[in-house]
Design a protein around this motif. Sequence first.
Motif, mmCIF file in Angstrom:
data_model
loop_
_atom_site.group_PDB
_atom_site.id
_atom_site.type_symbol
_atom_site.label_atom_id
_atom_site.label_comp_id
_atom_site.label_asym_id
_atom_site.label_seq_id
_atom_site.Cartn_x
_atom_site.Cartn_y
_atom_site.Cartn_z
ATOM 1 N N LEU A 5 0.810 -1.224 0.000
ATOM 2 C CA LEU A 5 0.000 0.000 0.000
ATOM 3 C C LEU A 5 0.845 1.276 0.000
ATOM 4 C CD1 LEU A 5 -2.886 1.032 -0.124
ATOM 5 C CD2 LEU A 5 -2.978 0.876 2.360
ATOM 6 N N PRO A 6 1.934 1.355 0.763
ATOM 7 C CA PRO A 6 2.760 2.566 0.696
ATOM 8 C C PRO A 6 3.317 2.846 -0.707
ATOM 9 C CG PRO A 6 3.274 1.354 2.672
ATOM 10 C CD PRO A 6 2.364 0.480 1.862
ATOM 11 N N VAL A 7 3.600 1.787 -1.458
ATOM 12 C CA VAL A 7 4.077 1.985 -2.836
ATOM 13 C C VAL A 7 2.980 2.621 -3.680
ATOM 14 C CG1 VAL A 7 4.874 0.809 -4.929
ATOM 15 C CG2 VAL A 7 5.725 0.085 -2.685
ATOM 16 N N TRP A 8 1.757 2.152 -3.510
ATOM 17 C CA TRP A 8 0.634 2.726 -4.254
ATOM 18 C C TRP A 8 0.382 4.181 -3.862
ATOM 19 C CZ3 TRP A 8 -1.381 0.760 -8.484
ATOM 20 C CH2 TRP A 8 -1.223 -0.592 -8.739
ATOM 21 N N VAL A 9 0.514 4.472 -2.594
ATOM 22 C CA VAL A 9 0.318 5.854 -2.123
ATOM 23 C C VAL A 9 1.418 6.757 -2.679
ATOM 24 C CG1 VAL A 9 0.263 7.343 -0.084
ATOM 25 C CG2 VAL A 9 -1.007 5.194 -0.099
ATOM 26 N N LEU A 60 2.336 7.975 4.547
ATOM 27 C CA LEU A 60 3.676 7.377 4.479
ATOM 28 C C LEU A 60 4.438 7.561 5.786
ATOM 29 C CD1 LEU A 60 4.594 8.393 0.841
ATOM 30 C CD2 LEU A 60 4.113 6.083 1.671
ATOM 31 N N LEU A 61 4.271 8.709 6.421
ATOM 32 C CA LEU A 61 4.913 8.921 7.722
ATOM 33 C C LEU A 61 4.368 7.955 8.773
ATOM 34 C CD1 LEU A 61 5.113 12.809 7.969
ATOM 35 C CD2 LEU A 61 7.012 11.205 7.658
ATOM 36 N N LEU A 62 3.069 7.780 8.784
ATOM 37 C CA LEU A 62 2.458 6.870 9.755
ATOM 38 C C LEU A 62 2.883 5.427 9.508
ATOM 39 C CD1 LEU A 62 -1.123 8.403 10.003
ATOM 40 C CD2 LEU A 62 0.698 8.506 11.722
ATOM 41 N N ARG A 63 3.017 5.054 8.255
ATOM 42 C CA ARG A 63 3.435 3.684 7.921
ATOM 43 C C ARG A 63 4.922 3.449 8.143
ATOM 44 N NH1 ARG A 63 0.450 -0.791 6.972
ATOM 45 N NH2 ARG A 63 2.161 -1.406 5.650
ATOM 46 N N SER A 64 5.696 4.507 8.286
ATOM 47 C CA SER A 64 7.134 4.340 8.489
ATOM 48 C C SER A 64 7.495 4.146 9.952
ATOM 49 C CB SER A 64 7.897 5.541 7.930
ATOM 50 O OG SER A 64 7.655 6.691 8.709
ATOM 51 N N PRO A 66 8.424 2.338 12.994
ATOM 52 C CA PRO A 66 8.951 0.984 13.170
ATOM 53 C C PRO A 66 8.132 0.118 14.126
ATOM 54 C CG PRO A 66 10.603 2.647 13.746
ATOM 55 C CD PRO A 66 9.343 3.357 13.422
ATOM 56 N N SER A 67 7.488 0.725 15.097
ATOM 57 C CA SER A 67 6.708 -0.061 16.051
ATOM 58 C C SER A 67 5.401 -0.563 15.442
ATOM 59 C CB SER A 67 6.420 0.757 17.303
ATOM 60 O OG SER A 67 5.591 1.850 16.991
ATOM 61 N N ALA A 68 5.008 0.022 14.304
ATOM 62 C CA ALA A 68 3.766 -0.390 13.655
ATOM 63 C C ALA A 68 4.030 -1.340 12.499
ATOM 64 C CB ALA A 68 2.999 0.834 13.170
ATOM 65 N N LYS A 69 5.211 -1.967 12.467
ATOM 66 C CA LYS A 69 5.600 -2.854 11.377
ATOM 67 C C LYS A 69 5.411 -2.160 10.038
ATOM 68 C CE LYS A 69 4.808 -7.186 13.732
ATOM 69 N NZ LYS A 69 4.163 -8.475 13.722
ATOM 70 N N GLY A 70 5.885 -0.939 9.960
ATOM 71 C CA GLY A 70 5.755 -0.141 8.749
ATOM 72 C C GLY A 70 6.756 -0.539 7.694
ATOM 73 N N VAL A 71 7.033 0.365 6.818
ATOM 74 C CA VAL A 71 7.936 0.124 5.708
ATOM 75 C C VAL A 71 9.316 0.607 6.110
ATOM 76 C CG1 VAL A 71 8.361 0.614 3.282
ATOM 77 C CG2 VAL A 71 6.022 0.502 4.136
ATOM 78 N N PRO A 72 10.298 -0.297 6.292
ATOM 79 C CA PRO A 72 11.607 0.123 6.771
ATOM 80 C C PRO A 72 12.310 1.122 5.861
ATOM 81 C CG PRO A 72 11.419 -2.276 6.754
ATOM 82 C CD PRO A 72 10.181 -1.726 6.122
ATOM 83 N N VAL A 73 12.132 0.991 4.552
ATOM 84 C CA VAL A 73 12.815 1.898 3.641
ATOM 85 C C VAL A 73 12.320 3.327 3.798
ATOM 86 C CG1 VAL A 73 11.305 1.703 1.633
ATOM 87 C CG2 VAL A 73 13.745 2.063 1.304
ATOM 88 N N ALA A 74 11.117 3.498 4.307
ATOM 89 C CA ALA A 74 10.586 4.843 4.508
ATOM 90 C C ALA A 74 11.450 5.631 5.480
ATOM 91 C CB ALA A 74 9.145 4.793 4.980
ATOM 92 N N GLN A 75 12.146 4.930 6.382
ATOM 93 C CA GLN A 75 13.059 5.612 7.297
ATOM 94 C C GLN A 75 14.182 6.300 6.512
ATOM 95 O OE1 GLN A 75 12.587 6.001 10.565
ATOM 96 N NE2 GLN A 75 10.695 4.860 10.373
ATOM 97 N N GLN A 76 14.615 5.686 5.424
ATOM 98 C CA GLN A 76 15.676 6.250 4.597
ATOM 99 C C GLN A 76 15.211 7.495 3.844
ATOM 100 O OE1 GLN A 76 16.876 3.155 1.958
ATOM 101 N NE2 GLN A 76 17.495 1.777 3.595
ATOM 102 N N VAL A 77 13.943 7.569 3.546
ATOM 103 C CA VAL A 77 13.435 8.693 2.753
ATOM 104 C C VAL A 77 12.546 9.622 3.561
ATOM 105 C CG1 VAL A 77 13.615 7.496 0.543
ATOM 106 C CG2 VAL A 77 11.529 7.300 1.877
ATOM 107 N N LEU A 78 12.603 9.487 4.870
ATOM 108 C CA LEU A 78 11.777 10.313 5.750
ATOM 109 C C LEU A 78 11.947 11.800 5.451
ATOM 110 C CD1 LEU A 78 9.819 10.092 8.141
ATOM 111 C CD2 LEU A 78 11.788 10.307 9.646
ATOM 112 N N ILE A 79 13.181 12.223 5.217
ATOM 113 C CA ILE A 79 13.444 13.637 4.945
ATOM 114 C C ILE A 79 12.739 14.095 3.670
ATOM 115 C CG2 ILE A 79 15.619 13.215 3.712
ATOM 116 C CD1 ILE A 79 15.004 16.117 6.095
#
Length: 137
Positions: A5-9, A60-64, A66-79
């Motif tokens: 879903l994050p990819v689609w968003v 995307l921020l909410l899915r990133s 880590p405690s919510a089993k989000g998308v780990p790569v989103a941490q890399q692109v958080l900025i």
Amino acid sequence: MMSRLPVWVAALWWASLSTIGFLVVPLLFAHLPTPALAGGMAAKLFSAQTWLSCSCGLFLLLRSNPSAKGVPVAQQVLIFIVAGMLLALLSEFAVAPRIVARENLRLWHSVGSAMFVLQWLCAALVFWKLTSTKPEN
């Protein structure tokens, strides 16, 4: 499906910016009778795009998280997510009112265009990073 879903968003965010900024708005100026009419409609479209961008970024921020089993790569692109949202909000509340008021139109239109392209690049980087990872099982 939920893991993708994050990819689609991210795709929605990037594709909507691409469609509005590089296709729809230029067509408005090419086909509507007056630049003022095209500009008024473009302003409404860019405003709607701001809220779509902020919604996609917030998701995307909410899915990133880590405690919510989000998308780990989103941490890399958080900025880039935060920068894209910030650019959208600054365009809406700082630049757009000056363009609508026709205050130093050349300057503010250039600033708004640059901010739009930077937002498009942020969304593209987020989309690129999310699609370049291996899906979770």
